[in-house]
Design a protein around this motif. Structure first.
Motif, PDB file in Angstrom:
ATOM      1  N   LEU A  46     -11.870  -4.840   8.894  1.00 10.32           N
ATOM      2  CA  LEU A  46     -11.109  -4.732   8.388  1.00 10.32           C
ATOM      3  C   LEU A  46     -10.538  -6.844   8.467  1.00 10.32           C
ATOM      4  O   LEU A  46      -9.861  -6.799   8.435  1.00 10.32           O
ATOM      5  CB  LEU A  46      -9.682  -3.988   9.057  1.00 10.32           C
ATOM      6  CG  LEU A  46     -10.109  -2.299   8.339  1.00 10.32           C
ATOM      7  CD1 LEU A  46      -8.497  -1.479   8.906  1.00 10.32           C
ATOM      8  CD2 LEU A  46     -10.254  -2.046   6.756  1.00 10.32           C
ATOM      9  N   THR A  51      -6.552  -7.779   2.853  1.00  8.11           N
ATOM     10  CA  THR A  51      -7.267  -5.719   2.597  1.00  8.11           C
ATOM     11  C   THR A  51      -6.216  -5.193   2.187  1.00  8.11           C
ATOM     12  O   THR A  51      -5.029  -6.008   2.648  1.00  8.11           O
ATOM     13  CB  THR A  51      -8.015  -5.117   4.210  1.00  8.11           C
ATOM     14  OG1 THR A  51      -8.334  -6.508   4.438  1.00  8.11           O
ATOM     15  CG2 THR A  51      -8.529  -4.292   3.381  1.00  8.11           C
ATOM     16  N   ARG A  82     -10.087  -7.214  -0.381  1.00  6.86           N
ATOM     17  CA  ARG A  82     -10.948  -5.263  -0.183  1.00  6.86           C
ATOM     18  C   ARG A  82     -10.048  -4.707  -0.445  1.00  6.86           C
ATOM     19  O   ARG A  82      -8.405  -4.694   0.197  1.00  6.86           O
ATOM     20  CB  ARG A  82     -11.662  -5.507   1.226  1.00  6.86           C
ATOM     21  CG  ARG A  82     -12.139  -4.759   1.706  1.00  6.86           C
ATOM     22  CD  ARG A  82     -12.865  -4.485   3.107  1.00  6.86           C
ATOM     23  NE  ARG A  82     -12.211  -5.726   3.821  1.00  6.86           N
ATOM     24  CZ  ARG A  82     -12.460  -6.425   4.631  1.00  6.86           C
ATOM     25  NH1 ARG A  82     -14.170  -7.017   4.838  1.00  6.86           N
ATOM     26  NH2 ARG A  82     -11.803  -7.088   5.276  1.00  6.86           N
TER      27      ARG A  82
END
Length: 172
Positions: A46, A51, A82
């Motif tokens: 991550l 994200t 993301r």
């Protein structure tokens, strides 16, 4: 599709203003997961890109997840961000992780399977103060270093969506 979208979108708890400053110093806890496509991943993946992490801690939270997925697709520019859905599941003794992945793959369209992670045994829920089997989805915004900059929970509404968008703008 309905079930997939519900599973995919869960995560942010509306934090009080003074608690938000503490969020930015809090990294996402270490955890490992299995992507529906079969690969093993960790929280280290991550790092490197902002994200939106949606955690679905129960079947009851799937509705919130679906609503978040729809709201984020309509209201957030997805370039440069993301989106990862985490299904936090407690496996009964007679079911393997492979069984759970197989069942999830039946419900989740192929195009989203590489963005859907299953966590069957992890400190993730306790580290993020997510009650086990919570009927609410949790949405977290992480900066490129994996630090939590926003958290909301439950169904999306204007204020919660604004909080997510504000957090994403602050890390651009």
């Amino acid at each position: 599709m309905k079930t997939y979208v519900a599973i995919v979108m869960a995560l942010l708890l509306q934090a009080p203003v003074d608690a938000r400053s503490q969020l930015s110093s809090s990294p996402i806890p270490d955890f490992t997961a299995t992507v529906l496509t079969g690969e093993k991943v960790s929280s280290a993946q991550l790092i490197g890109q902002p994200t939106v992490l949606i955690i679905t801690p129960s079947t009851d939270a799937a509705t919130d997840t679906r609503l978040w997925a729809e709201a984020l697709r309509k209201n957030v520019d997805q370039s440069g961000v993301r989106f990862i859905a985490v299904l936090a599941i407690e496996l009964p003794f007679f079911m393997s992780e492979e069984d759970a992945i197989g069942r999830a793959k039946e419900k989740i369209p192929v195009r989203y399977q590489d963005k859907t992670w299953i966590v069957s045994e992890s400190n993730l829920e306790s580290a993020l103060s997510i009650p086990r089997s919570s009927p609410k989805a949790f949405v977290f915004v992480l900066d490129a270093e994996g630090k939590i900059v926003a958290r909301v929970e439950g169904k999306p509404n204007h204020a919660k969506l604004y909080e997510v968008k504000r957090a994403l703008r602050s890390i651009d």
